[in-house]
Write a protein that holds these residues in place. Structure first.
Motif, short mmCIF file in Angstrom:
data_model
loop_
_atom_site.label_atom_id
_atom_site.label_comp_id
_atom_site.label_asym_id
_atom_site.label_seq_id
_atom_site.Cartn_x
_atom_site.Cartn_y
_atom_site.Cartn_z
N ALA A 127 -41.00 74.12 120.80
CA ALA A 127 -41.98 75.20 121.00
C ALA A 127 -42.71 75.05 122.32
O ALA A 127 -43.07 76.05 122.96
CB ALA A 127 -42.98 75.22 119.84
N ALA B 47 -41.26 80.51 120.23
CA ALA B 47 -42.30 79.48 120.21
C ALA B 47 -43.22 79.65 119.01
O ALA B 47 -43.59 78.67 118.34
CB ALA B 47 -43.10 79.52 121.50
N SER C 227 -39.16 84.02 124.47
CA SER C 227 -39.79 82.71 124.39
C SER C 227 -40.99 82.70 123.47
O SER C 227 -41.18 81.77 122.68
CB SER C 227 -40.19 82.22 125.78
#
Length: 470
Positions: free
Chosen positions: A66, A411, A407
Motif C-alpha cells: 500500500a 492502496a 493506485s
C-alpha cells in the motif's frame, strides 16, 4: 516526431500501425518500461511473504504494497502537472531515477522498516513513470492507435508473467530475495537506453503557461498520508477503528481534487470511467497481494510454485487485452468494461470459495486466469476512453487521474485488508480479505454501465471505431 494534431493520413494510404517505422522505437521503448513495471510487480508480490518472514515484518506486510501505491499518487500528480507544462521527457527521466533509488534501498534493506522506505521511493518513481508514459502516447500517436498501443502495454506483461514469478521464486530459493530488487535495476537501465532515442523532439513539448498545481500536490500528499495512517492505526487498542474510519474519510476528501469532478459520485462519462477503473483495480490487486501468501502459508507451496498462480492471471490479462484490441467495433467499450468487471468478480468469488471451503490449490490459478481476463478486457478500453475524452490541455491531468485511481483504489483496498487481516488473525484472515475484495469487485460491476454518456455512449463507440484502425 509530429504531434497528434499534425499527423495526416493520405487518402488510400495504408492505415498507420504502432510498429511502422515512425513509431517503432517509441513503441519498443514504452513497452519496455511497462515490461519493467510488470516484472517488478509480479516478482515482488511473489517474494514478499519470504521477505516478511526473513525481516520479521508481518505487521508491515500490507504497508509494503500500500505504501508505494500511496506515494505513487504524489508522483502521478507531479508528473502530470510537469508534463502539461514542459512535456513528458523530464518527468519520465526523473521518475525512472527515483524508481532506481527505491529499488536499491529495498534491495539492500537490513530491516522491514528500511525496505518499506525504499518501497515508498519506488512508488514515487513508478507513479510518475506511468503518467509520463501516457502523455508520451497522447503526444506521439494518433488517437486511432491509442487502443493498439494500450493493448501493446498489456501484452508487455506476457514475458514477465512467464518468467517473473518463477525467476523471483528461484532467485529467492537459490540466492536471496535481495537480488529480486537489485536485479530489476538492470532492467531499468536497459529500458531507459531503449527509450532515450525515441523521445527526441518531445523535450519542452508542453504549455509553459500552465501553472504549477501546488493545491493538487498538497491534496495528493494528504491522500497518501491518510492511506499510510490507515495501515498503521487500525490495530491500536480502543481507538483503532475510529482512527481508521477517520483516515478513510480524509483520504476520500483529499483525492477529490485529483480526479475529474463527479468521480466519487459516479457521474456518467469520464468520471465513471476513472471510478470504475479504480474500483476494479482495488478489487483485483487487493486480492492478488494475498494469493502467494495464502499458497505458501496454508498450502505450504514453495515461493516458485506460489508465484505461478500469478502467471496465469497475467497471461490471461495480456491475451484478453490483445483480443479486445483486434475486435474493434465488434466489441464496444461499454460491453468490454461490463464483461471485464463481471469476470473479475467471478474470479475473486472462486478464490473466496477456495479459501473458505478448502478446495485444491489449483483452483487459485484457475480463478486468477478468469480475473486476469476481466482486467485485460476492461483496462485498455478505460485507458483509451480517458484519452478520447481529454483535450491536449488536460491530457496530463486526466492521465494522472487515471493512474491515481489505479493506485489510490489499490492502496485503500490494501490498507483496509491489512487491518482486516490482522483483526481476523485468530479466525480466518484470508477468507476475510478475499470476501472484501469480492464486495469491491461487485461494486465495479454495478458501476460499469455508467461509463457511457447519457446520449448513448458516443465516446465509447468512438473508441471502438478507433480500435479497428489500430
Amino acid at each position: 516526431m509530429t504531434s497528434e494534431t499534425e499527423q495526416v493520413t493520405t487518402p488510400g494510404a495504408p492505415a498507420p500501425r504502432i510498429l511502422n517505422s515512425e513509431y517503432v522505437w517509441i513503441t519498443i521503448g514504452a513497452c519496455a518500461l511497462v515490461f519493467l513495471g510488470a516484472f517488478e510487480s509480479l516478482a515482488v508480490t511473489t517474494v514478499m511473504p519470504t521477505v516478511s518472514a526473513d525481516l520479521g515484518g508481518e505487521r508491515l506486510y500490507a504497508l509494503a504494497f500500500a505504501g508505494p501505491l500511496a506515494t505513487g499518487v504524489i508522483g502521478m500528480v507531479i508528473a502530470g502537472n510537469w508534463a502539461d507544462r514542459r512535456g513528458p521527457v523530464a518527468p519520465l527521466y526523473t521518475a525512472v531515477a527515483m524508481f532506481v533509488v527505491g529499488l536499491l534501498v529495498a534491495g539492500l534493506a537490513p530491516s522491514m522498516e528500511i525496505l518499506v522506505a525504499g518501497r515508498f521511493a519506488q512508488g514515487l518513481g513508478s507513479g510518475g513513470l506511468m503518467v509520463a508514459l501516457y502523455v508520451v502516447v497522447a503526444r506521439v500517436y494518433p488517437q486511432a492507435l491509442h487502443p493498439a498501443i494500450f493493448a501493446g502495454f498489456a501484452a508487455a506483461w506476457v514475458i514477465p508473467s512467464l518468467i517473473g514469478p518463477t525467476v523471483a521464486g528461484a532467485v529467492t530459493e537459490l540466492w536471496s530475495w535481495h537480488w529480486v530488487f537489485l536485479g530489476v535495476v538492470i532492467l531499468v537501465l536497459v529500458a531507459l537506453l531503449m527509450v532515450i532515442p525515441a523521445l527526441r523532439g518531445l523535450a519542452n513539448d508542453g504549455d509553459a503557461s500552465t501553472r504549477w498545481a501546488f493545491g493538487r500536490l498538497g491534496w495528493s500528499v494528504l491522500a497518501a498520508v491518510a492511506v499510510l495512517a490507515l495501515n498503521l492505526v487500525g490495530d491500536i487498542p480502543g481507538v483503532g477503528p475510529v482512527l481508521a474510519l477517520l483516515a478513510v474519510v480524509v483520504a476520500l476528501i483529499a483525492v477529490r481534487p485529483l480526479v475529474p469532478r463527479g468521480t466519487l459520485r459516479a457521474r456518467r462519462g469520464l468520471p465513471s470511467v476513472i471510478l470504475v477503473r479504480g474500483v476494479a483495480a482495488a478489487a483485483f490487486f487487493g486480492a492478488q497481494v494475498y494469493l502467494p501468501y495464502l499458497l505458501t502459508d496454508r498450502y505450504e507451496l514453495s515461493p516458485t510454485l506460489a508465484g505461478l498462480s500469478l502467471t496465469g492471471g497475467a497471461l490471461a490479462w495480456s491475451l484478453a487485452a490483445t483480443v479486445q484490441g483486434r475486435m474493434g467495433v465488434r466489441l464496444s467499450s461499454v460491453t468490454a468494461v461490463q464483461v471485464g468487471t463481471i469476470l473479475v468478480l467471478v474470479g475473486i468469488l472462486l478464490i473466496v470459495a477456495t479459501a473458505g471451503l478448502g478446495w485444491n490449490a489449483l483452483m487459485v490459478a484457475v480463478a486468477w486466469v478468469v480475473a486476469g481476463m476481466g482486467m485485460g478486457l476492461m483496462s485498455p478500453r478505460t485507458s483509451a476512453l480517458t484519452l478520447a475524452m481529454s483535450t491536449p490541455a488536460d491530457q496530463g491531468f486526466n492521465s494522472g487521474a487515471m493512474t491515481v485511481a489505479d493506485s489510490f483504489g489499490s492502496a485503500m483496498a490494501l490498507a483496509i485488508t491489512g487491518t482486516l487481516f490482522t483483526a481476523l488473525a485468530a479466525a480466518d484472515p484470508f477468507l476475510g480479505v478475499f470476501v472484501l475484495a469480492a464486495v469491491v469487485a461487485f461494486a465495479a460491476a454495478v458501476l460499469a454501465p455508467r461509463i457511457s454518456s447519457r446520449s448513448g455512449g458516443s465516446a465509447a463507440a468512438a473508441v471502438g471505431e478507433e480500435s479497428a484502425v489500430g
